[in-house]
Motif scaffolding. Structure first.
Motif, PDB file in Angstrom:
ATOM      1  N   GLY A 176       0.788  -1.241   0.000  1.00  0.00           N
ATOM      2  CA  GLY A 176       0.000   0.000   0.000  1.00  0.00           C
ATOM      3  C   GLY A 176       0.810   1.276   0.000  1.00  0.00           C
ATOM      4  N   ARG A 230      -9.999  -1.642  -3.680  1.00  0.00           N
ATOM      5  CA  ARG A 230     -10.334  -0.232  -3.422  1.00  0.00           C
ATOM      6  C   ARG A 230     -11.601   0.211  -4.145  1.00  0.00           C
ATOM      7  N   ALA A 233      -6.614   9.377  -0.153  1.00  0.00           N
ATOM      8  CA  ALA A 233      -6.865   9.373   1.294  1.00  0.00           C
ATOM      9  C   ALA A 233      -7.618  10.640   1.710  1.00  0.00           C
TER      10      ALA A 233
HETATM   11  C1  LIG Z   1      -7.018   5.821   0.887  1.00  0.00           C
HETATM   12  C2  LIG Z   1      -7.556   4.402   0.817  1.00  0.00           C
HETATM   13  C3  LIG Z   1      -7.419   3.770   2.207  1.00  0.00           C
HETATM   14  C4  LIG Z   1      -9.044   4.440   0.387  1.00  0.00           C
HETATM   15  O1  LIG Z   1      -9.564   3.120   0.450  1.00  0.00           O
HETATM   16  P1  LIG Z   1     -10.902   2.675  -0.327  1.00  0.00           P
HETATM   17  O2  LIG Z   1     -11.383   1.419   0.317  1.00  0.00           O
HETATM   18  O3  LIG Z   1     -10.653   2.659  -1.771  1.00  0.00           O
HETATM   19  O4  LIG Z   1     -11.908   3.894   0.012  1.00  0.00           O
HETATM   20  P2  LIG Z   1     -13.509   3.878  -0.132  1.00  0.00           P
HETATM   21  O5  LIG Z   1     -13.899   2.880  -1.158  1.00  0.00           O
HETATM   22  O6  LIG Z   1     -14.108   3.759   1.215  1.00  0.00           O
HETATM   23  O7  LIG Z   1     -13.746   5.353  -0.728  1.00  0.00           O
HETATM   24  C5  LIG Z   1     -14.721   6.233  -0.163  1.00  0.00           C
HETATM   25  C6  LIG Z   1     -14.807   7.489  -1.019  1.00  0.00           C
HETATM   26  O8  LIG Z   1     -13.564   8.232  -0.936  1.00  0.00           O
HETATM   27  C7  LIG Z   1     -13.290   8.826  -2.220  1.00  0.00           C
HETATM   28  N1  LIG Z   1     -12.107   8.198  -2.829  1.00  0.00           N
HETATM   29  C8  LIG Z   1     -11.468   7.067  -2.441  1.00  0.00           C
HETATM   30  N2  LIG Z   1     -10.412   6.816  -3.258  1.00  0.00           N
HETATM   31  C9  LIG Z   1     -10.396   7.818  -4.165  1.00  0.00           C
HETATM   32  C10 LIG Z   1      -9.546   8.107  -5.270  1.00  0.00           C
HETATM   33  N3  LIG Z   1      -8.521   7.309  -5.616  1.00  0.00           N
HETATM   34  N4  LIG Z   1      -9.806   9.223  -5.992  1.00  0.00           N
HETATM   35  C11 LIG Z   1     -10.847  10.029  -5.689  1.00  0.00           C
HETATM   36  N5  LIG Z   1     -11.711   9.792  -4.653  1.00  0.00           N
HETATM   37  C12 LIG Z   1     -11.468   8.701  -3.909  1.00  0.00           C
HETATM   38  C13 LIG Z   1     -14.512   8.549  -3.071  1.00  0.00           C
HETATM   39  O9  LIG Z   1     -15.448   9.597  -2.847  1.00  0.00           O
HETATM   40  C14 LIG Z   1     -15.000   7.241  -2.511  1.00  0.00           C
HETATM   41  O10 LIG Z   1     -16.368   6.995  -2.770  1.00  0.00           O
HETATM   42  P3  LIG Z   1     -16.819   6.408  -4.209  1.00  0.00           P
HETATM   43  O11 LIG Z   1     -15.927   5.224  -4.508  1.00  0.00           O
HETATM   44  O12 LIG Z   1     -18.266   6.030  -3.978  1.00  0.00           O
HETATM   45  O13 LIG Z   1     -16.629   7.533  -5.191  1.00  0.00           O
HETATM   46  C15 LIG Z   1      -6.773   3.548  -0.242  1.00  0.00           C
HETATM   47  O14 LIG Z   1      -6.712   4.272  -1.457  1.00  0.00           O
HETATM   48  C16 LIG Z   1      -5.353   3.170   0.181  1.00  0.00           C
HETATM   49  O15 LIG Z   1      -5.156   2.158   0.869  1.00  0.00           O
HETATM   50  N6  LIG Z   1      -4.338   3.973  -0.206  1.00  0.00           N
HETATM   51  C17 LIG Z   1      -2.935   3.662   0.101  1.00  0.00           C
HETATM   52  C18 LIG Z   1      -2.634   3.827   1.581  1.00  0.00           C
HETATM   53  C19 LIG Z   1      -2.938   5.230   2.068  1.00  0.00           C
HETATM   54  O16 LIG Z   1      -2.650   6.219   1.404  1.00  0.00           O
HETATM   55  N7  LIG Z   1      -3.530   5.319   3.299  1.00  0.00           N
HETATM   56  C20 LIG Z   1      -3.947   6.580   3.886  1.00  0.00           C
HETATM   57  C21 LIG Z   1      -2.846   7.280   4.599  1.00  0.00           C
HETATM   58  S1  LIG Z   1      -2.487   6.541   6.176  1.00  0.00           S
END
Ligand SMILES: CC(C)(COP(=O)(O)OP(=O)(O)OC[C@H]1O[C@@H](n2cnc3c(N)ncnc32)[C@H](O)[C@@H]1OP(=O)(O)O)[C@@H](O)C(=O)NCCC(=O)NCCS
Length: 170
Positions: A26, A82, A117
């Protein structure tokens, strides 16, 4: 989008290897937490470490409650899972847990260019409190986000779960 096949449960000590696999996949190498850091989360006091599982772990969140506030330390979801609401489910379960432990608000730091995030946290209801220049190193700024009224939010979630919110929706 909901992810009904996902369960969110407290992490166990023997989840460390699976958590490290999520961590390494990640984050880029220079941002990865060590096994020791994650062990600290799993064994530390007042930590809430939750794992989202399909058949295997697909996401993890860790928070620490300190008196009336909590810090969201880390959140990661496996890339192929995701945009299915897993991070949102982890945040929701994490916030309900720290609220139960007495926290009234939640703080977190996030890299200013981590758009996924920031979007996830803001969509959930976190608001920008401050920015910290060069927080993670030269040119690597951070945003501080805050979730303000945890007790009121938790109450509304629990009311909705028990069906009290039904009249409002009708
Ligand atoms: C950030 C992270 C945890 C999001 O996880 P996820 O399970 O995909 O998130 P969700 O599905 O709950 O997303 C909820 C909403 O957030 C927004 N969102 C999430 N990822 C997005 C992206 N890549 N671009 C734009 N909006 C985004 C959207 O509004 C999304 O809703 P939608 O899919 O209905 O449009 C994931 O991308 C990740 O693990 N990233 C790498 C690690 C990291 O950066 N962690 C955070 C810092 S500690």
């Amino acid at each position: 989008m909901s992810a009904p096949e996902i369960s969110v449960l407290p992490a166990r000590r023997d989840d460390l290897a699976a958590i490290m696999a999520l961590e390494r996949a990640g984050f880029p190498a220079e941002e990865q937490w060590s096994e020791r850091s994650w062990q600290g989360e799993l064994l530390g006091e007042r930590r809430t470490v939750l794992i989202a599982r399909a058949h295997h772990p697909v996401g993890v969140i860790t928070l620490q409650t300190t008196d009336r506030s909590a810090d969201l330390h880390r959140l990661v979801v496996a890339e192929q899972h995701r945009r299915r609401g897993i991070a949102t489910a982890l945040i929701r379960a994490g916030l309900l847990a720290v609220s139960h432990h007495g926290a009234r608000s939640v703080l977190l730091e996030v890299a200013y260019d981590n758009e996924a995030a920031i979007a996830t946290y803001q969509r959930f209801g976190f608001e920008q409190l401050a920015a910290r220049e060069n927080y993670y190193g030269p040119g690597r700024h951070a945003l501080i986000l805050k979730f303000w009224d945890l007790p009121r939010w938790a109450e509304s979630q629990l009311a909705a779960e028990s069906g009290d919110g039904r009249e409002e929706l009708e």
